[in-house]
Design a protein around this motif. Structure first.
Motif, mmCIF file in Angstrom:
data_model
loop_
_atom_site.group_PDB
_atom_site.id
_atom_site.type_symbol
_atom_site.label_atom_id
_atom_site.label_comp_id
_atom_site.label_asym_id
_atom_site.label_seq_id
_atom_site.Cartn_x
_atom_site.Cartn_y
_atom_site.Cartn_z
ATOM 1 N N ILE A 140 -7.568 74.141 -15.553
ATOM 2 C CA ILE A 140 -8.818 74.500 -16.204
ATOM 3 C C ILE A 140 -8.708 75.943 -16.669
ATOM 4 C CG2 ILE A 140 -11.269 74.947 -15.805
ATOM 5 C CD1 ILE A 140 -11.187 72.680 -13.748
ATOM 6 N N ILE B 44 -15.724 72.253 -9.178
ATOM 7 C CA ILE B 44 -14.357 71.853 -9.556
ATOM 8 C C ILE B 44 -13.672 71.144 -8.397
ATOM 9 C CG2 ILE B 44 -12.065 72.739 -10.146
ATOM 10 C CD1 ILE B 44 -13.526 74.879 -11.852
ATOM 11 N N VAL C 95 -14.620 69.175 -17.617
ATOM 12 C CA VAL C 95 -15.348 69.840 -16.544
ATOM 13 C C VAL C 95 -16.537 70.605 -17.114
ATOM 14 C CG1 VAL C 95 -15.191 71.662 -14.795
ATOM 15 C CG2 VAL C 95 -13.377 69.967 -15.001
#
Length: 188
Positions: A32, A132, A166
């Motif tokens: 990410i 996350i 996300v």
């Protein structure tokens, strides 16, 4: 006999290597871009906007004091020659003291704002990390790495980038919780 043990040892080591390769291929990893998350996360933007408004409100009294000081300093320059050197010296000392006082107030305000901003940023970052972690568990990832300001990945295929997924889910969750808060506020 020694040859048989040696052959058996080599065969076992080859099998052990093959098992490790199979396991590493089955790991599910992703990364990410943490800088992008903070830049595009709607909650962070909204809280940052609220904080800017609060900063401006907190700074208004100090701004008024600074403007009054500037007007007084300008008035001092005009009156210094008319009222004489003794008055100018006394008034100059008073103005210098007030200027130092305003500087200390400004530094204290900046320090307070930095501290409050840091706390706000840290709480949002902590919230994103928890999200996350849960997202990774839910999606079956073995590892989720972070890139961005504090890069822990030097290279990865774009196919492993789950930042957009996300970010979308974070923003959707924020919008949903924001709507719930609005509904409860309307009911009250």
């Amino acid at each position: 006999m020694k040859k048989a043990i040696l052959i058996l040892g080599v065969a076992l080591s080859i099998l052990a290597c093959n098992k490790n390769e199979g396991k590493s291929e089955s790991l599910k990893t992703a990364y990410i871009d943490t800088a992008e998350i903070l830049e595009k996360y709607e909650k962070f933007k909204a809280e940052d906007e609220k904080f800017k408004v609060k900063s401006q409100e907190m700074g208004r009294p100090l701004e008024a004091k600074v403007k009054a000081f500037q007007a007084e300093a300008q008035n001092f320059q005009q009156n210094a020659q008319v009222k004489g050197p003794q008055w100018a010296q006394q008034k100059g000392a008073e103005l210098t003291q007030r200027e130092q006082q305003l500087g200390m107030e400004q530094n204290a305000l900046l320090q307070q704002l930095q501290q409050e901003g840091g706390v706000l940023r840290d709480s949002i970052i902590k919230e994103v990390k928890v999200f996350i972690k849960e997202y990774g568990k839910k999606k079956g990832y073995d590892y989720v790495y972070g890139t961005g300001d504090a890069a822990t990945i030097l290279y990865a295929k774009d196919a492993y980038n789950i930042t957009d997924e996300v970010l979308k889910e974070l923003n959707d969750n924020y919008k949903a919780s924001d709507k719930k808060e609005e509904k409860t506020a309307v009911k009250k």
